[in-house]
Design a protein around this motif. Structure first.
Motif, PDB file in Angstrom:
ATOM      1  N   SER A  59       0.879  -1.236   0.009  1.00  0.00           N
ATOM      2  CA  SER A  59       0.011   0.061   0.114  1.00  0.00           C
ATOM      3  C   SER A  59       0.787   1.254  -0.253  1.00  0.00           C
ATOM      4  N   PHE A  60       2.042   1.183   0.462  1.00  0.00           N
ATOM      5  CA  PHE A  60       3.111   2.293   0.351  1.00  0.00           C
ATOM      6  C   PHE A  60       3.528   2.582  -0.894  1.00  0.00           C
ATOM      7  N   LEU A  61       3.507   1.499  -1.908  1.00  0.00           N
ATOM      8  CA  LEU A  61       4.197   1.847  -3.075  1.00  0.00           C
ATOM      9  C   LEU A  61       3.524   2.849  -4.157  1.00  0.00           C
ATOM     10  N   PRO A  62       4.240   3.525  -4.885  1.00  0.00           N
ATOM     11  CA  PRO A  62       3.458   4.772  -5.724  1.00  0.00           C
ATOM     12  C   PRO A  62       2.909   3.865  -6.554  1.00  0.00           C
ATOM     13  N   ARG A  63       1.486   4.603  -6.789  1.00  0.00           N
ATOM     14  CA  ARG A  63       0.716   3.887  -8.043  1.00  0.00           C
ATOM     15  C   ARG A  63       1.618   3.636  -9.255  1.00  0.00           C
ATOM     16  N   GLY A  64       1.251   2.433  -9.892  1.00  0.00           N
ATOM     17  CA  GLY A  64       1.855   2.212 -11.154  1.00  0.00           C
ATOM     18  C   GLY A  64       3.272   1.459 -10.894  1.00  0.00           C
ATOM     19  N   LYS A  65       4.001   1.584  -9.563  1.00  0.00           N
ATOM     20  CA  LYS A  65       5.168   1.016  -9.669  1.00  0.00           C
ATOM     21  C   LYS A  65       5.283  -0.354  -9.029  1.00  0.00           C
ATOM     22  N   GLY A  66       4.006  -0.960  -8.387  1.00  0.00           N
ATOM     23  CA  GLY A  66       4.066  -2.218  -7.606  1.00  0.00           C
ATOM     24  C   GLY A  66       4.122  -3.326  -8.623  1.00  0.00           C
ATOM     25  N   LYS A  67       3.409  -3.363  -9.748  1.00  0.00           N
ATOM     26  CA  LYS A  67       3.331  -4.467 -10.904  1.00  0.00           C
ATOM     27  C   LYS A  67       3.455  -3.904 -12.140  1.00  0.00           C
ATOM     28  N   SER A  68       3.744  -4.883 -13.045  1.00  0.00           N
ATOM     29  CA  SER A  68       3.943  -4.512 -14.365  1.00  0.00           C
ATOM     30  C   SER A  68       3.472  -5.601 -15.289  1.00  0.00           C
ATOM     31  N   ASP A  69       2.542  -5.525 -16.268  1.00  0.00           N
ATOM     32  CA  ASP A  69       2.074  -6.242 -17.144  1.00  0.00           C
ATOM     33  C   ASP A  69       3.233  -6.743 -18.139  1.00  0.00           C
ATOM     34  N   THR A  70       3.779  -7.914 -17.860  1.00  0.00           N
ATOM     35  CA  THR A  70       4.714  -8.443 -19.005  1.00  0.00           C
ATOM     36  C   THR A  70       4.363  -8.829 -20.140  1.00  0.00           C
ATOM     37  N   GLY A  71       3.061  -8.881 -20.434  1.00  0.00           N
ATOM     38  CA  GLY A  71       2.578  -8.862 -21.923  1.00  0.00           C
ATOM     39  C   GLY A  71       2.979  -7.721 -22.752  1.00  0.00           C
ATOM     40  N   ASP A  72       3.035  -6.494 -22.344  1.00  0.00           N
ATOM     41  CA  ASP A  72       3.626  -5.394 -23.048  1.00  0.00           C
ATOM     42  C   ASP A  72       5.285  -5.446 -22.828  1.00  0.00           C
ATOM     43  N   TYR A  73       5.780  -5.638 -23.885  1.00  0.00           N
ATOM     44  CA  TYR A  73       7.202  -5.769 -23.854  1.00  0.00           C
ATOM     45  C   TYR A  73       7.658  -4.410 -23.430  1.00  0.00           C
ATOM     46  N   HIS A  74       7.353  -3.165 -24.133  1.00  0.00           N
ATOM     47  CA  HIS A  74       8.126  -2.196 -23.940  1.00  0.00           C
ATOM     48  C   HIS A  74       7.710  -1.509 -22.711  1.00  0.00           C
ATOM     49  N   ARG A  75       6.533  -1.710 -22.349  1.00  0.00           N
ATOM     50  CA  ARG A  75       6.038  -1.095 -21.124  1.00  0.00           C
ATOM     51  C   ARG A  75       6.504  -1.720 -19.910  1.00  0.00           C
ATOM     52  N   HIS A  76       6.927  -3.164 -20.219  1.00  0.00           N
ATOM     53  CA  HIS A  76       7.543  -3.810 -18.930  1.00  0.00           C
ATOM     54  C   HIS A  76       8.934  -3.483 -18.670  1.00  0.00           C
ATOM     55  N   ILE A  77      10.040  -3.133 -20.039  1.00  0.00           N
ATOM     56  CA  ILE A  77      10.971  -2.823 -19.952  1.00  0.00           C
ATOM     57  C   ILE A  77      11.254  -1.347 -19.125  1.00  0.00           C
ATOM     58  N   GLN A  78      10.176  -0.527 -19.663  1.00  0.00           N
ATOM     59  CA  GLN A  78      10.297   0.839 -19.025  1.00  0.00           C
ATOM     60  C   GLN A  78       9.946   0.783 -17.740  1.00  0.00           C
ATOM     61  N   TRP A  79       9.023  -0.078 -17.167  1.00  0.00           N
ATOM     62  CA  TRP A  79       8.789  -0.390 -15.684  1.00  0.00           C
ATOM     63  C   TRP A  79       9.857  -0.822 -14.865  1.00  0.00           C
ATOM     64  N   LEU A  80      10.666  -1.693 -15.467  1.00  0.00           N
ATOM     65  CA  LEU A  80      11.791  -2.249 -14.794  1.00  0.00           C
ATOM     66  C   LEU A  80      12.848  -1.205 -14.535  1.00  0.00           C
ATOM     67  N   LYS A  81      13.101  -0.388 -15.525  1.00  0.00           N
ATOM     68  CA  LYS A  81      14.158   0.847 -15.499  1.00  0.00           C
ATOM     69  C   LYS A  81      13.572   1.587 -14.465  1.00  0.00           C
ATOM     70  N   HIS A  82      12.393   2.030 -14.382  1.00  0.00           N
ATOM     71  CA  HIS A  82      11.727   3.125 -13.830  1.00  0.00           C
ATOM     72  C   HIS A  82      11.720   2.771 -12.290  1.00  0.00           C
ATOM     73  N   THR A  83      11.872   1.177 -11.925  1.00  0.00           N
ATOM     74  CA  THR A  83      11.506   0.915 -10.498  1.00  0.00           C
ATOM     75  C   THR A  83      12.984   0.482 -10.070  1.00  0.00           C
ATOM     76  N   GLY A  84      13.957   0.595 -11.142  1.00  0.00           N
ATOM     77  CA  GLY A  84      15.267   0.463 -10.480  1.00  0.00           C
ATOM     78  C   GLY A  84      15.660  -1.267 -10.682  1.00  0.00           C
ATOM     79  N   LYS A  85      14.795  -2.070 -11.170  1.00  0.00           N
ATOM     80  CA  LYS A  85      14.795  -3.547 -11.227  1.00  0.00           C
ATOM     81  C   LYS A  85      15.655  -4.194 -12.486  1.00  0.00           C
ATOM     82  N   LEU A  86      15.733  -3.153 -13.497  1.00  0.00           N
ATOM     83  CA  LEU A  86      16.388  -3.586 -14.864  1.00  0.00           C
ATOM     84  C   LEU A  86      17.604  -4.695 -14.869  1.00  0.00           C
ATOM     85  N   ASP A  87      18.552  -3.826 -13.936  1.00  0.00           N
ATOM     86  CA  ASP A  87      19.728  -4.481 -13.731  1.00  0.00           C
ATOM     87  C   ASP A  87      19.688  -5.947 -13.118  1.00  0.00           C
ATOM     88  N   ASP A  88      19.121  -6.453 -11.876  1.00  0.00           N
ATOM     89  CA  ASP A  88      18.863  -7.381 -11.209  1.00  0.00           C
ATOM     90  C   ASP A  88      18.343  -8.317 -12.385  1.00  0.00           C
TER      91      ASP A  88
END
Length: 794
Positions: A59-88
């Motif tokens: 509940s403390f996560l900003p809206r839109g940062k908690g989960k990503s739809d992996t079915g949308d390739y480009h949006r998922h990559i952008q979400w990983l980058k935005h949340t700092g998870k892309l490197d891992d």
């Protein structure tokens, strides 16, 4: 069998079987004693702390940062980058590829450095691609992306070759087989072999040597990968009769044992043409692999290939109705085929023997096979296929001795972590990530109800462990992998390509029918006889089997892209075809190209005479002007602008033809050829795109993009024409081949050679595709039109 044996099949399979039996016995012992559970429960408990968050924190996560739809390739990559998870994400993904595909232990500093370099390079491409592709498939799996990579590596010829081969395979996949599945597996094998070649080369090779090895790896990858659609899948499918399957299997077995592909002999029935193609393609692939094997590795390759084939044959012969298969009969062929398939990917490039790689790969294979069979359980049950899962579900109440394959799956995971990778922390993390990701993907694909029902059946009997697995499948985060994302995108792209191709054909046929029905020129009462002759001559030329590319393109742009009414622009479409047909009439004259046939019929000047043909061409040009002046449903100023543009285009087309005639018998430069092509062909494509855009009053920037696209598409089209004149089929083309050589005409083929012309065609294909990315509209039709232009046979 008269030929001398290269491989002692019985001996090599027996030795492999003994090794697999020892491996299975150790796994069986762990399953029966539940000795895998304590350590694995501990590993999973520690892993859970990093991957399953307590619910209130969400509940403390900003809206839109908690989960990503992996079915949308480009949006998922952008979400990983935005949340700092892309490197891992990339680190675990590349680590997994090094483990699974390259058979590496990832705990060495050298391998870790390679993983980090690879991940950093992919990260840059991902961010750049996601920012520019606007929802398009990732460049990794596009033809333009492949060709750009090939240019960078100096292997354009191999890339062009393999693209052509993949198209041929796709065209020959028979009904009853999954074409997208076959293509995906074939592409996956090619990539795997190329990865092995890159890993084997290291960084010390010269650019020329690296290019040579990569070229070879692409061709070897295709040659090995071809066995999946045309041996494994074909023998699994219900395409061949049982007698044909037995005969075909004997051919494959003989080839692997003797090193020589036997002649298929006479093959009657509906499968004759398909078998002839498959046999020829496999024979070519087999000979290519054999030629590129080093003497010291050739025996190993053929032994591994035989073990792979024979284990598949044993597995394929099983029937779900047979209730007495032993656990060994169920699992040992799976161990062998899953390990051999990956071992061959390395031995096919002639890599030296590496015992550590051999052992890791041997133990690892069944992990992926059991994961795949788990995911496909319901499909396999429906098909009546025998897998450890379908067999266990069918006979578990009758056979208490049967091993629960889900328990064996987790036992394999325990064995890999504990005994193969020596409990390395990062390796343990990657393997468990992959396992839980498999559960989550399966649950998402088949639905919660089916998944829960399946898990109840396959439960280990240890409530704590079973509960832990369910909890992690429901709540674990950060367990997805890049190769799965690409796999999903590739499958989606192949399915969409098939769907869009059908839509493309339907659109073309709809437009062609409307255009063909409107082309005929009526003969008013009371006209002079000679005018009747001209109208008859014009209609003769119009009725021929023309592609109608230009008016079809205008129809699509006007109706589908700009929302204009088809009836409102019909005069424009007629004008385009009248202008184009007039240009063909002039082109065929004895004073110009002196062609004898056009659109599958005798050229007009041979049906009548040259004077009549010339006058008919002029008559059609005037009819085109008259049609444009009839666009009375548009603003008069807009129609005037269109007619001015049309007149300038006609001037350029005349100039292009004059340049072409003046060039006859002369050696031309590439720049001169490009200029002639632009004026003679590119301007016509440009007009088909730009004229409906003028009527729709789009802005100048979009028109400029359309012109750039038309320039490159026009040149690609002309190069393909030149290639077809060299190697095409006159029956399909509707005109004679070899006319360019007969007329001593400079073409892209004569100036650049066949290989150079192909490279130029693909360069302009890429430039046209890249131009489409800059357009405000994502025009799927133009992409398929471009693909049609370079893949057509007429």
């Amino acid at each position: 069998m008269n030929k001398e044996l290269l491989v002692d099949g019985d001996t090599c399979y027996r030795l492999a079987e003994q090794k697999a039996a020892r491996y299975f016995a150790s796994l069986d012992e762990h399953v029966k004693g539940n000795t895998y559970l304590p350590a694995l429960t501990e590993y999973l408990g520690a892993w859970k702390r990093n991957h399953v968050r307590r619910q209130p924190w969400l509940s403390f996560l900003p809206r839109g940062k908690g989960k990503s739809d992996t079915g949308d390739y480009h949006r998922h990559i952008q979400w990983l980058k935005h949340t700092g998870k892309l490197d891992d994400y990339l680190d675990r993904s590349i680590s997994y590829i090094y483990m699974r595909d390259l058979g590496q232990a990832i705990d060495s500093p050298e391998t870790q450095a390679k993983i980090q370099r690879t991940a950093a390079g992919i990260k840059q491409r991902l961010i750049r691609s996601s920012a520019t592709n606007k929802g398009e498939p990732p460049e990794f799996i596009s033809l333009a992306g492949l060709y750009r990579w090939a240019q960078k590596e100096g292997v354009e010829t191999a890339a062009i070759w393999v693209i052509g081969k993949l198209k041929a395979v796709s065209d020959h996949i028979p009904e009853g087989m999954n074409a997208e599945h076959a293509q995906r597996k074939l592409i996956k094998i090619i990539v795997g072999v190329v990865l092995h070649a890159i890993e084997e080369m290291g960084d010390e090779r010269s650019p020329a040597e690296r290019a040579r090895r990569l070229d070879e790896a692409i061709r070897l990858g295709y040659s090995y990968g071809l066995t999946y659609p045309f041996i494994d899948d074909l023998l699994d499918a219900q395409v061949l009769t049982e007698q044909e399957k037995a005969r075909y299997s004997r051919i494959i077995r003989t080839a692997l044992l003797t090193g020589s592909v036997p002649d298929p002999g006479e093959w009657a029935g509906t499968n004759k043409a398909m078998i002839q193609f498959v046999h020829a393609e496999l024979q070519e692939a087999f000979e290519y692999i054999k030629r590129h094997q080093r003497p010291e590795t050739q025996q190993l390759f053929f032994e591994q290939a035989y073990v792979f084939f024979h284990s598949q044959e044993l597995d394929r012969a099983k029937h779900l109705s047979h209730a007495q298969y032993t656990n060994e009969e169920l699992y040992i062929p799976i161990i062998l085929k899953s390990a051999s398939s990956r071992l061959i990917a390395r031995s096919v490039i002639g890599a030296p023997l590496d015992e550590d790689f051999e052992n890791r790969t041997f133990y690892y294979g069944i992990y992926n096979q059991l994961a795949d069979d788990f995911a496909d359980l319901f499909d396999d049950m429906e098909a009546g296929a025998v897998t450890p899962y379908t067999y266990y579900l069918t006979y578990r109440h009758q056979r208490s001795d049967l091993i629960n394959p889900f328990e064996l799956y987790w036992t394999v995971i325990f064995h890999l972590i504990q005994h193969v990778y020596h409990n390395d922390a990062k390796t343990r993390e990657v393997i468990l990530n992959r396992a839980i990701n498999g559960l989550k993907r399966c649950k998402a694909r088949i639905g919660t109800e089916k998944y829960n029902r399946m898990m109840e059946i396959l439960a280990s009997g240890n409530p704590g462990f079973d509960r832990l697995l369910r909890q992690m499948a429901a709540k674990a985060e950060d367990v997805d992998f890049f190769d799965k994302l690409l796999r999903d995108q590739l499958i989606l792209m192949l399915k969409n390509e098939h769907k869009f191709k059908e839509e493309f054909v339907d659109t073309v046929e709809t437009a062609r029918e409307q255009i063909n029905n409107a082309l005929q020129i009526a003969k008013p009462d009371g006209i002079p006889p000679m005018k009747e002759t001209l109208i008859d001559a014009a209609n003769y030329s119009l009725v021929g089997d023309g592609k109608r590319l230009r008016p079809i393109l205008s129809w699509v742009m006007g109706v589908q892209e700009y929302g204009l009414r088809a009836q409102a622009i019909m005069s424009l479409l007629r004008s385009l075809e009248y202008m184009h047909t007039a240009s063909l009439i002039f082109d065929d004259l004895p004073s110009q190209d002196n062609a004898s046939t056009r659109r599958g019929r005798r050229a007009l000047h041979l049906v009548h005479n040259s004077a009549t043909a010339e006058l008919t061409g002029l008559f059609l040009i005037q009819k085109a002007v008259q049609e444009q002046a009839s666009l009375d449903q548009f603003d008069a100023g807009t129609v005037l602008a269109l007619m001015q543009y049309s007149a300038r285009t006609a001037e350029d087309l005349c100039a292009g033809q004059a340049m072409d005639l003046n060039a006859k018998g002369k050696a031309l430069t590439l720049e001169q050829l490009n200029a002639i092509c632009f004026y003679k062909t590119g301007k016509a494509f440009e007009a088909a795109l730009v004229m409906p855009a003028i009527l729709a009053q789009v802005d100048e920037r979009e028109i400029a993009n359309l012109k750039t696209f038309a320039y490159h598409a026009g040149i690609a089209f002309q190069i393909k024409d030149d290639l077809l004149d060299l190697e095409g089929d006159a029956r399909l083309l509707g005109k004679p081949v070899g006319k360019d050589a007969e007329n001593n005409t400079s073409t892209f083929v004569t100036v650049l050679g066949q290989e150079g012309a192909l490279k130029q065609m693909w360069e302009h294909y890429c430039l046209a595709m890249e131009t489409l990315k800059e357009m405000p509209r994502q025009n799927v039709f133009l992409k398929h039109l471009l693909n049609y232009m370079i893949n057509r046979d007429r």
